[in-house]
Motif scaffolding. Structure first.
Motif, PDB file in Angstrom:
ATOM      1  N   ARG A  72       0.832  -1.208   0.000  1.00 56.01           N
ATOM      2  CA  ARG A  72       0.000   0.000   0.000  1.00 56.01           C
ATOM      3  C   ARG A  72       0.861   1.250   0.000  1.00 56.01           C
ATOM      4  O   ARG A  72       0.624   2.179  -0.771  1.00 56.01           O
ATOM      5  N   ASP A  73       1.878   1.264   0.837  1.00 54.22           N
ATOM      6  CA  ASP A  73       2.754   2.432   0.929  1.00 54.22           C
ATOM      7  C   ASP A  73       3.543   2.657  -0.360  1.00 54.22           C
ATOM      8  O   ASP A  73       3.860   3.796  -0.698  1.00 54.22           O
ATOM      9  N   ALA A  74       3.834   1.583  -1.076  1.00 55.07           N
ATOM     10  CA  ALA A  74       4.569   1.707  -2.342  1.00 55.07           C
ATOM     11  C   ALA A  74       3.642   2.084  -3.498  1.00 55.07           C
ATOM     12  O   ALA A  74       4.106   2.356  -4.607  1.00 55.07           O
ATOM     13  N   GLY A  75       2.328   2.094  -3.259  1.00 53.46           N
ATOM     14  CA  GLY A  75       1.381   2.473  -4.311  1.00 53.46           C
ATOM     15  C   GLY A  75       1.053   1.354  -5.271  1.00 53.46           C
ATOM     16  O   GLY A  75       0.527   1.590  -6.360  1.00 53.46           O
ATOM     17  N   GLU A  76       1.359   0.119  -4.891  1.00 55.06           N
ATOM     18  CA  GLU A  76       1.114  -1.019  -5.782  1.00 55.06           C
ATOM     19  C   GLU A  76      -0.383  -1.297  -5.956  1.00 55.06           C
ATOM     20  O   GLU A  76      -0.806  -1.752  -7.015  1.00 55.06           O
ATOM     21  N   TYR A  77      -1.184  -1.038  -4.936  1.00 53.95           N
ATOM     22  CA  TYR A  77      -2.605  -1.342  -5.026  1.00 53.95           C
ATOM     23  C   TYR A  77      -3.308  -0.475  -6.065  1.00 53.95           C
ATOM     24  O   TYR A  77      -4.184  -0.941  -6.787  1.00 53.95           O
ATOM     25  N   LYS A  78      -2.890   0.784  -6.157  1.00 56.42           N
ATOM     26  CA  LYS A  78      -3.499   1.656  -7.170  1.00 56.42           C
ATOM     27  C   LYS A  78      -3.196   1.139  -8.567  1.00 56.42           C
ATOM     28  O   LYS A  78      -4.060   1.110  -9.441  1.00 56.42           O
ATOM     29  N   ALA A  79      -1.948   0.704  -8.770  1.00 56.41           N
ATOM     30  CA  ALA A  79      -1.568   0.170 -10.082  1.00 56.41           C
ATOM     31  C   ALA A  79      -2.324  -1.121 -10.372  1.00 56.41           C
ATOM     32  O   ALA A  79      -2.783  -1.345 -11.498  1.00 56.41           O
ATOM     33  N   GLN A  80      -2.475  -1.986  -9.348  1.00 60.28           N
ATOM     34  CA  GLN A  80      -3.199  -3.244  -9.551  1.00 60.28           C
ATOM     35  C   GLN A  80      -4.668  -2.995  -9.845  1.00 60.28           C
ATOM     36  O   GLN A  80      -5.263  -3.663 -10.692  1.00 60.28           O
ATOM     37  N   MET A  81      -5.261  -2.035  -9.148  1.00 56.38           N
ATOM     38  CA  MET A  81      -6.670  -1.718  -9.389  1.00 56.38           C
ATOM     39  C   MET A  81      -6.862  -1.156 -10.803  1.00 56.38           C
ATOM     40  O   MET A  81      -7.830  -1.473 -11.489  1.00 56.38           O
ATOM     41  N   ALA A  82      -5.907  -0.310 -11.240  1.00 59.73           N
ATOM     42  CA  ALA A  82      -6.002   0.263 -12.587  1.00 59.73           C
ATOM     43  C   ALA A  82      -5.866  -0.827 -13.649  1.00 59.73           C
ATOM     44  O   ALA A  82      -6.620  -0.853 -14.623  1.00 59.73           O
ATOM     45  N   SER A  83      -4.919  -1.751 -13.449  1.00 58.59           N
ATOM     46  CA  SER A  83      -4.743  -2.814 -14.444  1.00 58.59           C
ATOM     47  C   SER A  83      -5.946  -3.758 -14.438  1.00 58.59           C
ATOM     48  O   SER A  83      -6.361  -4.260 -15.477  1.00 58.59           O
ATOM     49  N   ALA A  84      -6.532  -4.018 -13.251  1.00 56.37           N
ATOM     50  CA  ALA A  84      -7.725  -4.876 -13.187  1.00 56.37           C
ATOM     51  C   ALA A  84      -8.899  -4.221 -13.903  1.00 56.37           C
ATOM     52  O   ALA A  84      -9.656  -4.884 -14.613  1.00 56.37           O
ATOM     53  N   ALA A  85      -9.056  -2.901 -13.732  1.00 56.40           N
ATOM     54  CA  ALA A  85     -10.141  -2.194 -14.422  1.00 56.40           C
ATOM     55  C   ALA A  85      -9.924  -2.231 -15.928  1.00 56.40           C
ATOM     56  O   ALA A  85     -10.869  -2.410 -16.698  1.00 56.40           O
TER      57      ALA A  85
END
Length: 167
Positions: A72-85
């Motif tokens: 979360r702190d590295a911002g990986e979740y935002k990237a994963q959510m964007a790629s999933a969308a």
């Protein structure tokens, strides 16, 4: 994702209502949405023992949660959510294309059926034309105005016999 407020051990907690998957070996897989909701709930735990209760409630190891916090702190979740969308939108396009393909396949079958039918009609009309043309050109030396013998009266029949030198 649905969050429900609940009272557990005298503190307000959010119940995470996201389905957890299973791997082929039977291990659990946690969707990104679950991880994000869990980390949010983790941050809300301020009372003594609340984080341990949260770990026990979801049967998670502290190392797993540490990894999720780092991600979360590295911002990986935002990237994963964007790629999933993006992946979902690509699948939607595939489904749309698949539906369009099925529609075109049905239309193609119908057009092939109509083409075969019209070719059969054209063949029949061609044969009918040849037959009619053969009938009209088969007896050019006969008088087309002459009445058939079977339809003549007795006096006309006698004249016909004399003309053809049959009597």
């Amino acid at each position: 994702m649905r969050h429900v407020l609940a009272w557990a051990w005298g503190i307000e907690m959010l119940v995470i209502d996201i389905e957890i998957g299973r791997t082929t070996t039977g291990g659990r897989t946690f969707p990104v949405a679950f991880r994000i909701a869990f980390v949010e709930q983790w941050d809300l735990c301020t009372d003594h023992g609340a984080k341990v209760r949260l770990l026990r409630e979801h049967n998670l190891a502290k190392s797993t949660v540490r990894n999720w916090l780092r991600s979360r702190d590295a911002g990986e979740y935002k990237a994963q959510m964007a790629s999933a969308a993006e992946e979902r939108s690509l699948r939607r396009m595939e489904n749309f294309d698949r539906a369009e393909f099925d529609k075109l396949r049905k239309e193609n079958r119908e057009l092939k059926r109509k083409l075969a039918q019209s070719e059969a009609v054209q063949e029949i009309l061609g044969k009918a034309y040849e037959l009619l043309e053969g009938i009209t050109t088969s007896s050019p030396d006969e008088d087309p105005t002459e009445i058939p013998v079977t339809l003549l009266s007795a006096s006309e029949y006698a004249l016909w016999l004399e003309r053809n030198k049959l009597s």
